[in-house]
Structures are given as structure tokens and as C-alpha cells.
Design a protein around this motif. Structure first.
Motif, PDB file in Angstrom:
ATOM      1  N   ASP A  71       0.819  -1.208   0.000  1.00  0.00           N
ATOM      2  CA  ASP A  71       0.000   0.000   0.000  1.00  0.00           C
ATOM      3  C   ASP A  71       0.856   1.263   0.000  1.00  0.00           C
ATOM      4  OD1 ASP A  71      -2.642  -1.531   0.707  1.00  0.00           O
ATOM      5  OD2 ASP A  71      -1.140  -2.183   2.155  1.00  0.00           O
ATOM      6  N   VAL A  72       2.049   1.180   0.595  1.00  0.00           N
ATOM      7  CA  VAL A  72       2.980   2.317   0.590  1.00  0.00           C
ATOM      8  C   VAL A  72       4.243   2.015  -0.222  1.00  0.00           C
ATOM      9  CG1 VAL A  72       2.168   3.381   2.709  1.00  0.00           C
ATOM     10  CG2 VAL A  72       3.844   1.536   2.856  1.00  0.00           C
ATOM     11  N   PHE A  73       4.604   0.771  -0.299  1.00  0.00           N
ATOM     12  CA  PHE A  73       5.824   0.310  -0.979  1.00  0.00           C
ATOM     13  C   PHE A  73       5.946   0.861  -2.396  1.00  0.00           C
ATOM     14  CE2 PHE A  73       7.674  -2.876  -3.823  1.00  0.00           C
ATOM     15  CZ  PHE A  73       8.832  -3.293  -3.181  1.00  0.00           C
ATOM     16  N   THR A  74       4.870   0.802  -3.149  1.00  0.00           N
ATOM     17  CA  THR A  74       4.919   1.172  -4.564  1.00  0.00           C
ATOM     18  C   THR A  74       4.879   2.677  -4.793  1.00  0.00           C
ATOM     19  OG1 THR A  74       2.509   0.929  -4.696  1.00  0.00           O
ATOM     20  CG2 THR A  74       3.850  -0.982  -5.312  1.00  0.00           C
ATOM     21  N   ARG A  75       4.616   3.450  -3.755  1.00  0.00           N
ATOM     22  CA  ARG A  75       4.380   4.886  -3.943  1.00  0.00           C
ATOM     23  C   ARG A  75       5.643   5.731  -3.855  1.00  0.00           C
ATOM     24  NH1 ARG A  75      -0.389   6.354   0.059  1.00  0.00           N
ATOM     25  NH2 ARG A  75       0.206   8.442  -0.669  1.00  0.00           N
ATOM     26  N   VAL A  76       6.696   5.224  -3.208  1.00  0.00           N
ATOM     27  CA  VAL A  76       7.892   6.044  -2.983  1.00  0.00           C
ATOM     28  C   VAL A  76       8.813   5.890  -4.189  1.00  0.00           C
ATOM     29  CG1 VAL A  76       9.751   6.616  -1.403  1.00  0.00           C
ATOM     30  CG2 VAL A  76       7.620   5.660  -0.504  1.00  0.00           C
ATOM     31  N   VAL A  77       8.794   6.892  -5.052  1.00  0.00           N
ATOM     32  CA  VAL A  77       9.467   6.833  -6.352  1.00  0.00           C
ATOM     33  C   VAL A  77      10.457   7.986  -6.457  1.00  0.00           C
ATOM     34  CG1 VAL A  77       9.124   7.005  -8.848  1.00  0.00           C
ATOM     35  CG2 VAL A  77       7.505   5.692  -7.443  1.00  0.00           C
ATOM     36  N   VAL A  78      11.689   7.670  -6.850  1.00  0.00           N
ATOM     37  CA  VAL A  78      12.731   8.675  -7.060  1.00  0.00           C
ATOM     38  C   VAL A  78      12.617   9.201  -8.489  1.00  0.00           C
ATOM     39  CG1 VAL A  78      15.212   9.107  -7.086  1.00  0.00           C
ATOM     40  CG2 VAL A  78      14.233   7.536  -5.396  1.00  0.00           C
ATOM     41  N   PRO A  79      12.495  10.520  -8.676  1.00  0.00           N
ATOM     42  CA  PRO A  79      12.356  11.074 -10.027  1.00  0.00           C
ATOM     43  C   PRO A  79      13.536  10.723 -10.928  1.00  0.00           C
ATOM     44  CG  PRO A  79      11.773  12.723  -8.380  1.00  0.00           C
ATOM     45  CD  PRO A  79      12.365  11.556  -7.633  1.00  0.00           C
ATOM     46  N   GLY A  80      13.258  10.665 -12.225  1.00  0.00           N
ATOM     47  CA  GLY A  80      14.272  10.260 -13.189  1.00  0.00           C
ATOM     48  C   GLY A  80      15.522  11.122 -13.167  1.00  0.00           C
ATOM     49  N   ALA A  81      15.382  12.434 -12.966  1.00  0.00           N
ATOM     50  CA  ALA A  81      16.554  13.318 -12.948  1.00  0.00           C
ATOM     51  C   ALA A  81      17.492  12.954 -11.805  1.00  0.00           C
ATOM     52  CB  ALA A  81      16.115  14.774 -12.832  1.00  0.00           C
ATOM     53  N   ASP A  82      16.918  12.581 -10.664  1.00  0.00           N
ATOM     54  CA  ASP A  82      17.752  12.174  -9.524  1.00  0.00           C
ATOM     55  C   ASP A  82      18.422  10.829  -9.784  1.00  0.00           C
ATOM     56  OD1 ASP A  82      17.160  14.409  -7.713  1.00  0.00           O
ATOM     57  OD2 ASP A  82      15.145  13.583  -7.640  1.00  0.00           O
ATOM     58  N   VAL A  83      17.693   9.931 -10.426  1.00  0.00           N
ATOM     59  CA  VAL A  83      18.279   8.632 -10.770  1.00  0.00           C
ATOM     60  C   VAL A  83      19.477   8.830 -11.697  1.00  0.00           C
ATOM     61  CG1 VAL A  83      17.879   6.422 -11.931  1.00  0.00           C
ATOM     62  CG2 VAL A  83      16.094   7.398 -10.464  1.00  0.00           C
ATOM     63  N   GLN A  84      19.331   9.664 -12.691  1.00  0.00           N
ATOM     64  CA  GLN A  84      20.418   9.907 -13.636  1.00  0.00           C
ATOM     65  C   GLN A  84      21.612  10.571 -12.955  1.00  0.00           C
ATOM     66  OE1 GLN A  84      19.834   7.994 -15.846  1.00  0.00           O
ATOM     67  NE2 GLN A  84      18.846   8.861 -17.654  1.00  0.00           N
ATOM     68  N   ARG A  85      21.343  11.470 -12.012  1.00  0.00           N
ATOM     69  CA  ARG A  85      22.448  12.106 -11.284  1.00  0.00           C
ATOM     70  C   ARG A  85      23.223  11.079 -10.459  1.00  0.00           C
ATOM     71  NH1 ARG A  85      19.731  14.937  -8.242  1.00  0.00           N
ATOM     72  NH2 ARG A  85      20.081  13.895  -6.246  1.00  0.00           N
ATOM     73  N   LEU A  86      22.497  10.188  -9.817  1.00  0.00           N
ATOM     74  CA  LEU A  86      23.163   9.140  -9.049  1.00  0.00           C
ATOM     75  C   LEU A  86      23.995   8.243  -9.962  1.00  0.00           C
ATOM     76  CD1 LEU A  86      20.271   8.073  -6.637  1.00  0.00           C
ATOM     77  CD2 LEU A  86      22.405   9.169  -5.958  1.00  0.00           C
ATOM     78  N   ARG A  87      23.473   7.892 -11.089  1.00  0.00           N
ATOM     79  CA  ARG A  87      24.195   7.009 -12.015  1.00  0.00           C
ATOM     80  C   ARG A  87      25.483   7.645 -12.517  1.00  0.00           C
ATOM     81  NH1 ARG A  87      20.280   4.551 -16.541  1.00  0.00           N
ATOM     82  NH2 ARG A  87      21.988   3.027 -16.691  1.00  0.00           N
ATOM     83  N   ALA A  88      25.520   8.973 -12.556  1.00  0.00           N
ATOM     84  CA  ALA A  88      26.706   9.683 -13.026  1.00  0.00           C
ATOM     85  C   ALA A  88      27.702   9.988 -11.918  1.00  0.00           C
ATOM     86  CB  ALA A  88      26.285  10.991 -13.702  1.00  0.00           C
ATOM     87  N   SER A  89      27.386   9.598 -10.704  1.00  0.00           N
ATOM     88  CA  SER A  89      28.251   9.911  -9.570  1.00  0.00           C
ATOM     89  C   SER A  89      29.589   9.177  -9.682  1.00  0.00           C
ATOM     90  CB  SER A  89      27.561   9.518  -8.257  1.00  0.00           C
ATOM     91  OG  SER A  89      28.435   9.695  -7.159  1.00  0.00           O
TER      92      SER A  89
END
Length: 313
Positions: A186-204
Motif C-alpha cells: 500500500d505504501v511500498f509502490t508509492r515512494v518513487v525517485v524522479p528520473g533526474a535524480d536517478v540519472q544524477r546518481l548514475r553519473a556519480s
């Protein structure tokens, strides 16, 4: 706290957060079959701790199958190696030379303060611990488990994977006699990291943050993971966020039981949200049910900020 996991992409996200949050002391990690086989879980857990630059945290191998049924891994979700097939290096560290139940008992009873236990996996190890060493409950402050649902399931229409994988173990958990929080779908699926943040992490250039980005990219939250917004779900990591910052999780204290009979409802967490007893209770007596703090609402932005600030430092 102690994490019991089946690492898994989102278990890995949870471990990265746990070892980097300054308010959390991770005493141990125990491993159980679930997302992949238990030996793969051990390997993945050790690799994540390496990548995170974690201190020497004891890791132990646990149950290789549920209490009754065979193991049913979720490689179609987590990849053949359970970690998104990212080609990560073999771990440098090694597991301890005791089994998971022994390590759980040692670390819980040896802690100077009550322990919060966070299972993000099928509950086989936890059931074995509670049945073998019930004395541990005197030093468990709370169990916050990722599992169950008050609504729609993912393993079946009504059952969530971790509970469905070992329903008997989940039923044992509900007899623990300690405070329990259910961080379910019920809460598990709702916490989503935006794509821009995901891409920033991948470039770290920092290994742990970069791994978080790659893991999130493997957990696309939208229908088009290769599109302009490749956002990623935190999944299990949200349960650890709920321990670090409980105010971000909205719960109701409700009766919960696990359906154990064969058939389409096996593994369902039956959450009684009715305001008053129904005819079944009036005419047949009240069944014994456990009151659980069931997560029904979550401050998504709060937990996303908490996760990113912690993992990126």
C-alpha cells in the motif's frame, strides 16, 4: 537495528541507506532465500556492503527455502544474479561462520539497547528465530517488516511476494508478542525517485551513490523505463526510511492475519479495516488476531529527500 534480507535490487537500496544514515546502527545482516537463492543473497549482500564502504558488519547465511514449500525466486524481477545483472565485482568480505538464527540471537541479546528488526524478505529466518529462541523478544523494540498488503497483491491478486513465499513464517511473526509495523504494498509502490535524480546518481563518481542509481534504474516506476523520465521505486528501502523517520509513515493499528489454506488466497494478509464486528464474529465468536501498525499512507517527497540526502552524503 538488524536487517534480514533477500538481496535483491531494492534490498540493496535498503542496505545502502542503512549503512550511511548517521542515526542508524546496523548491527548485523542476515540472509534468506527469496529474490534469489540464499548463496546469491549472501554474495549480493557482501558486495553491496563493499560498494557502500560499510564497516565490518557481520553477515550470516540463513534458510535456503521456506518452512514448507520450495523456494520460488523472483529472477524475472531482479535478474539472474538477483542484483539486476549489473556485473558487480565479487565481494572482498566474507560471511561469519555461524548461521543466521545464531547471529540474530547473539546480536539481539548482546545489544545494550533494544533492537529494531527490519525483515525485507520472506520471514523464514525470523520464524525460526522466534520458535527456537523466544527469549530474544525481551530485547526487540519493534519489528518493521516489508511485506503484506491491505489491498492488491503482486505475487497473486491478493498476496504480496514476501508473505506469499512463506506464509507460515509470516503467521509465526504475528505471534512474536512485540510491536509490529507492516510496510506493505500500500505504501511500498508509492515512494518513487524522479528520473533526474536517478540519472544524477548514475553519473556519480562515488561507488555507493552510483550503485544506488543503477539499482533504481533497474526498478523503473513508469511504463517506459527508457523514456525521458526513468524514475525508480525505492521499494524495500522505504521500510528503513520508516525506521529512521517514523513520522513520514501514516499507520493504523488494525487486526491482521495470514491466509494459510491452499488456493487463490494463500499468503494474503487479511487486514480488518471494518469499523465494527460483522456477522461472522457475532455468530461465530471473535478469532484471535494480532494488532499491527499497518502502513497506509506515506509522505513520498519526505522519504525521497531523506534517501537521496543520506546516500549522497
Amino acid at each position: 537495528m538488524i536487517i534480514d534480507c533477500d538481496t535483491g535490487v531494492d534490498d540493496a537500496l535498503a542496505l545502502l541507506f542503512a549503512v550511511r544514515h548517521p542515526g542508524l546502527e546496523l548491527r548485523a545482516v542476515t540472509c534468506v532465500a527469496g529474490n534469489t537463492d540464499v548463496d546469491g543473497v549472501v554474495r549480493n549482500t557482501l558486495t553491496v556492503l563493499d560498494q557502500a564502504g560499510a564497516p565490518d558488519i557481520p553477515v550470516a547465511r540463513g534458510a535456503e527455502r521456506p518452512l514448507i514449500e520450495p523456494a520460488r525466486p523472483a529472477r524475472h524481477v531482479h535478474g539472474q544474479d538477483g542484483m539486476g545483472d549489473l556485473g558487480l565485482p565479487a565481494p572482498a568480505r566474507r560471511p561469519v561462520d555461524v548461521d543466521a538464527v545464531t547471529l540474530l540471537r547473539r546480536e539481539i541479546l548482546g545489544s545494550p539497547r533494544p533492537v529494531t528488526l527490519i525483515p525485507t524478505a520472506p520471514l523464514t529466518n525470523i520464524a525460526l528465530l522466534l520458535r527456537t529462541h523466544p527469549e530474544v523478544t525481551r530485547n526487540i523494540e519493534r519489528i518493521v517488516f516489508m511485506g503484506g498488503t491491505a489491498g492488491t497483491g503482486n505475487a497473486t491478486p491478493v498476496a504480496e511476494f514476501n508473505v506469499w513465499h512463506d506464509p507460515e513464517a509470516a503467521a509465526v511473526l504475528l505471534t512474536a508478542g512485540v510491536s509490529i509495523t507492516m510496510y506493505g504494498l500500500d505504501v511500498f509502490t508509492r515512494v518513487v525517485v524522479p528520473g533526474a535524480d536517478v540519472q544524477r546518481l548514475r553519473a556519480s563518481t562515488e561507488a555507493g551513490a552510483r550503485l544506488a542509481g543503477e539499482l533504481l534504474a533497474h526498478r523503473p516506476a513508469g511504463p517506459d523505463p527508457d523514456g525521458d523520465d526513468p524514475s525508480g521505486g525505492l521499494g524495500d528501502a522505504g521500510a528503513v526510511c520508516a525506521v529512521a523517520d517514523p513520522a513520514g509513515l501514516g499507520t493504523r493499528r488494525l487486526p491482521v492475519e495470514v491466509a494459510l489454506a491452499p488456493g487463490p488466497t494463500r499468503g494474503q494478509t487479511i487486514v480488518d479495516r471494518r469499523p465494527r464486528p460483522g456477522e461472522a464474529e457475532i455468530h461465530g465468536g471473535i478469532r484471535e488476531q494480532t494488532l499491527v501498525d499497518v502502513g497506509l499512507d506515506v509522505d513520498v517527497d519526505r522519504y525521497v529527500r531523506l534517501y537521496l540526502n543520506t546516500v549522497e552524503g
